[in-house]
Design a protein around this motif. Structure first.
Motif, short mmCIF file in Angstrom:
data_model
loop_
_atom_site.label_atom_id
_atom_site.label_comp_id
_atom_site.label_asym_id
_atom_site.label_seq_id
_atom_site.Cartn_x
_atom_site.Cartn_y
_atom_site.Cartn_z
N ALA A 92 -6.15 -7.09 35.38
CA ALA A 92 -4.70 -7.26 35.28
C ALA A 92 -4.27 -8.72 35.44
O ALA A 92 -3.15 -9.08 35.08
N LYS A 93 -5.15 -9.55 35.99
CA LYS A 93 -4.78 -10.94 36.22
C LYS A 93 -5.37 -11.89 35.18
O LYS A 93 -5.25 -13.11 35.30
N MET A 94 -5.99 -11.37 34.15
CA MET A 94 -6.72 -12.20 33.21
C MET A 94 -5.84 -13.00 32.26
O MET A 94 -6.20 -14.09 31.83
N ALA A 95 -4.68 -12.48 31.87
CA ALA A 95 -3.90 -13.05 30.77
C ALA A 95 -3.63 -14.55 30.90
O ALA A 95 -3.77 -15.29 29.92
N PRO A 96 -3.21 -15.07 32.07
CA PRO A 96 -2.87 -16.49 32.14
C PRO A 96 -4.08 -17.43 32.26
O PRO A 96 -3.90 -18.65 32.23
N VAL A 97 -5.28 -16.88 32.39
CA VAL A 97 -6.45 -17.72 32.72
C VAL A 97 -6.71 -18.81 31.69
O VAL A 97 -6.98 -19.96 32.07
N PRO A 98 -6.69 -18.55 30.36
CA PRO A 98 -6.98 -19.64 29.42
C PRO A 98 -6.08 -20.85 29.59
O PRO A 98 -6.54 -22.00 29.56
N VAL A 99 -4.77 -20.61 29.77
CA VAL A 99 -3.84 -21.73 29.95
C VAL A 99 -4.10 -22.42 31.29
O VAL A 99 -4.06 -23.65 31.39
N LEU A 100 -4.37 -21.63 32.30
CA LEU A 100 -4.65 -22.17 33.63
C LEU A 100 -5.87 -23.08 33.59
O LEU A 100 -5.88 -24.16 34.20
N VAL A 101 -6.91 -22.68 32.87
CA VAL A 101 -8.12 -23.49 32.75
C VAL A 101 -7.80 -24.82 32.07
O VAL A 101 -8.26 -25.88 32.51
N TRP A 120 -0.86 -25.47 23.99
CA TRP A 120 -0.97 -24.02 24.14
C TRP A 120 -1.58 -23.42 22.88
O TRP A 120 -1.27 -23.84 21.76
N PRO A 121 -2.47 -22.40 23.03
CA PRO A 121 -2.86 -21.80 24.31
C PRO A 121 -4.13 -22.37 24.92
O PRO A 121 -4.40 -22.15 26.09
N ASN A 122 -4.92 -23.13 24.15
CA ASN A 122 -6.26 -23.44 24.67
C ASN A 122 -6.88 -24.70 24.08
O ASN A 122 -8.10 -24.81 24.01
N ILE A 241 6.26 -22.04 29.11
CA ILE A 241 5.31 -20.95 29.27
C ILE A 241 5.86 -19.98 30.30
O ILE A 241 6.32 -20.39 31.37
N ASP A 242 5.83 -18.69 29.98
CA ASP A 242 6.36 -17.71 30.93
C ASP A 242 5.30 -17.37 31.97
O ASP A 242 4.15 -17.83 31.88
N PRO A 243 5.64 -16.61 33.03
CA PRO A 243 4.69 -16.36 34.12
C PRO A 243 3.36 -15.75 33.67
O PRO A 243 2.33 -15.97 34.31
N GLN A 244 3.36 -14.98 32.59
CA GLN A 244 2.14 -14.35 32.11
C GLN A 244 1.31 -15.27 31.22
O GLN A 244 0.26 -14.88 30.72
N ILE A 260 2.16 -14.11 22.87
CA ILE A 260 1.01 -14.04 23.79
C ILE A 260 -0.22 -14.67 23.17
O ILE A 260 -1.20 -14.97 23.87
N SER A 261 -0.22 -14.87 21.85
CA SER A 261 -1.29 -15.58 21.18
C SER A 261 -0.74 -16.11 19.87
O SER A 261 0.32 -15.69 19.41
#
Length: 270
Positions: A92-101, A120-122, A241-244, A260-261
């Protein structure tokens, strides 16, 4: 999965393992001279072993490197190519990971006077073009595989895919005097930043605060078009970028659109 310290000379794998261990990270370091895709290697690894150990797969060259949406990632003359496998993470917490990285790498590299920004996104961008990219994929576990490719040095006449645009390399900022030493140094900085940022996010109940990284955002202040790769194209002003981790824009009528993509193209600065 093959590869050991003994059969690779493109990186100082022992130094990588020792440094990460000194930071408190227990990670298997698996270097290989040539592989099809470091991401594919780790996806297969988690599927076949059901391992619960963090693993870092590093390659000198890839024969079938992948970008988003099935695009091809071509090696530069010297590249940093790695995938980080993190097991047992809540899906459930995976969605923001690419941007976070991306923001984690940009923040760390800017400390070293590399003015890299996140598109964005990667994508990782310098002013002269795309320096690198990120591909995050789910694996058995659930686990996540974080793949990163960074151009260290380009061919004299690089051939770039249409989606890549102009290519850029880290050597334009920091000339590579020793490729092994440079690759080892930048690998450690990138992996350490990723582990710290993703680790903090996974421990917290809240989603990332993207405002923290606004200064590393390549799209701020730009008019863009976004193709969701399913027939929908919208143009408008980038609005963050929104929270997700989804991209937001204000279209020509002022309506808020969320993606989202997708594939982003710059139209003009506002």
């Amino acid at each position: 999965m093959t590869g050991s310290n003994a059969d690779t000379r493109f990186i100082n794998a022992s130094a990588v393992a020792d440094s990460l261990a000194s930071q408190g990270w227990s990670i298997v370091v698996s270097p290989v001279e040539v592989t099809a895709s470091t991401n594919t290697d780790l996806i297969n690894y988690f599927e076949n072993t059901r391992a619960r150990t963090m693993i870092l797969r590093v390659a000198h060259h890839q024969t079938a490197g992948r970008g988003t949406h099935g695009r091809v990632w071509n090696d530069a003359s010297e590249s940093l190519l790695f995938s980080l496998g993190l097991p047992s993470l809540p899906a459930a917490k995976m969605a923001p990971v690419p941007v976070l990285v991306g923001f984690a790498i940009a923040e760390e590299f800017q400390k070293l006077n590399v003015p890299v920004l996140v598109k964005w996104p990667n994508d990782l961008w310098l002013a002269s073009g795309k320096m690198g990219g990120i591909l995050c994929e789910m694996a058995a576990g659930p686990s996540i595989v974080i793949g990163v490719g960074i151009n260290l040095d380009l061919h004299q006449q690089p051939r770039c895919k249409a989606d890549m645009g102009a290519a850029a390399a880290l050597s334009s900022i920091h000339p590579l005097e020793d490729a092994v030493e440079s690759r080892t140094f930048w690998l450690l900085r990138a992996v350490s930043a990723i582990l710290k940022s993703v680790g903090e996010y996974m421990r917290k109940p809240s989603l990332p605060d993207w405002s923290r990284w606004k200064k590393f955002d390549f799209l701020v202040g730009k008019r863009i078009s976004v193709d969701n790769n399913a027939g929908q194209v919208e143009t408008g002003l980038y609005s963050g970028i929104d929270p997700q981790g989804a991209l937001c824009l204000r279209d020509e009528k002022g309506a808020r659109r969320r993606f989202i993509s997708g594939t982003v193209r710059i139209l003009e600065a506002s």
